[in-house]
Write a protein that holds these residues in place. Structure first.
Motif, PDB file in Angstrom:
ATOM      1  N   GLU A 284       0.811  -1.215   0.000  1.00 14.09           N
ATOM      2  CA  GLU A 284       0.000   0.000   0.000  1.00 14.09           C
ATOM      3  C   GLU A 284       0.853   1.276   0.000  1.00 14.09           C
ATOM      4  OE1 GLU A 284      -2.876  -0.177   3.106  1.00 14.09           O
ATOM      5  OE2 GLU A 284      -3.812  -2.006   2.345  1.00 14.09           O
TER       6      GLU A 284
ATOM      7  N   TYR B  17      -5.611   3.947  -6.605  1.00  6.66           N
ATOM      8  CA  TYR B  17      -4.381   4.715  -6.791  1.00  6.66           C
ATOM      9  C   TYR B  17      -4.370   5.530  -8.078  1.00  6.66           C
ATOM     10  CZ  TYR B  17      -2.322   1.872  -3.028  1.00  6.66           C
ATOM     11  OH  TYR B  17      -2.052   1.277  -1.820  1.00  6.66           O
TER      12      TYR B  17
ATOM     13  N   GLN C 247      -7.324  -2.645  -5.860  1.00  9.86           N
ATOM     14  CA  GLN C 247      -6.420  -1.754  -5.124  1.00  9.86           C
ATOM     15  C   GLN C 247      -5.846  -0.696  -6.065  1.00  9.86           C
ATOM     16  OE1 GLN C 247      -5.939  -1.736  -1.948  1.00  9.86           O
ATOM     17  NE2 GLN C 247      -4.283  -0.242  -1.788  1.00  9.86           N
TER      18      GLN C 247
END
Length: 453
Positions: A21, A56, A52
């Motif tokens: 992360e 971003y 995920q």
């Protein structure tokens, strides 16, 4: 370290940043990659990792990458489905319109409606306009992101328009000139704008001879035009010459790939685009043709059984059945491939139908004569039986000539009737050649039987 190893190491680092992360580090490395490499990395991820990644990247950054991912990727629907609806809709809005349309066409009506309802009115209307065009036409593959100017502008004002629209245009190398009613009247290149003085009028330097295509033209014809003229883009107009959009060379490359795959699928008798690792799914795609050809092949077996008495009297004939049918089938497939290629590049316009048939008959006679002479000598020496060699050679000559003619005639007739000539597949031509060559072989053998037994 070579380039491949470097990219692999970057992918490993990106995975590490994703799993740990580390958003800033991930973004910096990911956005430094070429867009194609971004797409390759994205497609290598599992669903959890992709979700995920969506946290971003902005929809615009993802849209840039989706513009270069192959739209025929069977996973594209899954990619869209796993995104948040609002995120997916914004991403589609940021894509080039033609690519967004290709992606939406993979979805069902309810999904299309959902994403369109989440877009701005302007973006949704542009996409809806392209969704209405028929598949495989210029309208279905064109983009509406292009630069247009009017003839009474100066080079200075045209350059200003170009600079303001360049970031959303799919290509800026051609600038299209329209009148007040948006009718296409000319084209000017980026080079022309650069080398001419700022105060020069566009009307003085534009090229009025514009090659364009109609919105309803078949995509194969559009691809042929771009190939013939070596264009990077081609304007698309309606019946009143209104400029509707452009087709770019990158879309044409996709069209050429699709058409080549379609032609090869026809020649092979199986859809080569539907690749599946599941053996049952793969078998289900191949079985229909195989079963059909099986029943056609039964006609050949029935024909052979009709000559059972002849074979019992001269059993040596059975030795050469597969040789004659196989060679004739190969000749027919060669002729079919050449005929489909000739039709694809429109060479038939340069020659009359009758002349092409005569040419194929002569080609069959030459190849058949040489092959027949060769087998005549081989069988004569091998079996010490030149009359038998003559029968095999004559059968080979006639079978190859007929197969060559069928391989050329059938796709040309199908094209004349408006069907896809590639449907006259290799397996079909081979099976047909088996039938005709067996008929020819045994009839010739029955005439000369008493000379070689």
């Amino acid at each position: 370290m070579n380039e491949g190893q470097e990219i692999e190491e970057q992918f490993d680092n990106l995975l590490t940043f994703l799993e740990e992360e580390q958003m800033n580090e991930f973004r910096e490395l990911f956005l430094s990659l070429h867009i194609y490499e971004q797409g390759q990395f994205y497609q290598s991820l599992e669903a959890k990792q992709r979700k995920q990644l969506y946290n971003y990247l902005s929809p615009k950054e993802l849209a840039d990458m989706f513009d270069v991912i192959e739209e025929d990727n069977e996973d594209m629907k899954d990619y869209i489905a796993e995104m948040r609806p609002g995120y997916a809709a914004e991403m589609l809005s940021e894509m080039y319109t033609d690519n967004a349309v290709d992606l939406l066409n993979m979805l069902d009506k309810s999904q299309k409606a959902k994403y369109l309802s989440l877009m701005s009115t302007e973006d949704a209307s542009e996409i809806k306009e392209l969704l209405h065009y028929e598949d495989d036409t210029a309208g279905s593959i064109m983009t509406t992101e292009y630069v247009s100017i009017v003839a009474n502008q100066t080079v200075r004002s045209a350059m200003y328009v170009l600079k303001t629209q360049a970031d959303v245009a799919e290509t800026i190398y051609y600038v299209y000139v329209v009148d007040q009613d948006n009718r296409l009247v000319g084209v000017i290149s980026l080079r022309d704008l650069i080398i001419n003085e700022d105060d020069t009028l566009i009307s003085e330097i534009l090229n009025e001879r514009v090659i364009s295509v109609h919105v309803g033209d078949d995509q194969e014809d559009v691809a042929q035009t771009i190939r013939d003229y070596d264009f990077l883009a081609l304007p698309v107009i309606d019946y009143d010459d209104h400029l509707l959009g452009i087709v770019t060379v990158d879309d044409i490359i996709d069209v050429i790939d699709d058409e080549a795959a379609s032609d090869y699928s026809g020649l092979a008798g199986v859809d080569v685009e539907q690749v599946s690792e599941n053996p049952f799914k793969a078998a289900s795609k191949r079985l229909p043709w195989l079963i059909t050809l099986l029943f056609l092949g039964m006609s050949t077996a029935t024909l052979i059984s009709h000559y059972e008495e002849l074979v019992s009297e001269a059993s040596i004939l059975a030795v050469f059945i597969s040789l004659i049918t196989g060679t004739a089938g190969n000749a027919g497939t060669q002729s079919l491939a050449v005929a489909v290629r000739r039709l694809a590049v429109n060479d038939e316009k340069d020659s009359s139908f009758g002349r092409l048939i005569v040419s194929e008959v002569l080609t069959g006679l030459v190849t058949g004569a040489i092959t027949g002479l060769t087998i005549f000598i081989v069988v004569g020496v091998w079996k010490q039986n030149f009359p038998l060699g003559f029968v095999i050679g004559m059968a080979m000559l006639c079978a190859i000539t007929v197969a060559n003619l069928a391989g050329s005639l059938i796709p040309m007739l199908m094209d004349k009737l408006g069907f896809d000539p590639a449907v006259a597949s290799g397996p079909f031509i081979t099976t047909l050649s088996d039938l005709t060559s067996v008929l020819i072989y045994f009839n010739i053998a029955s005439i000369f039987m008493y000379y070689f037994i």
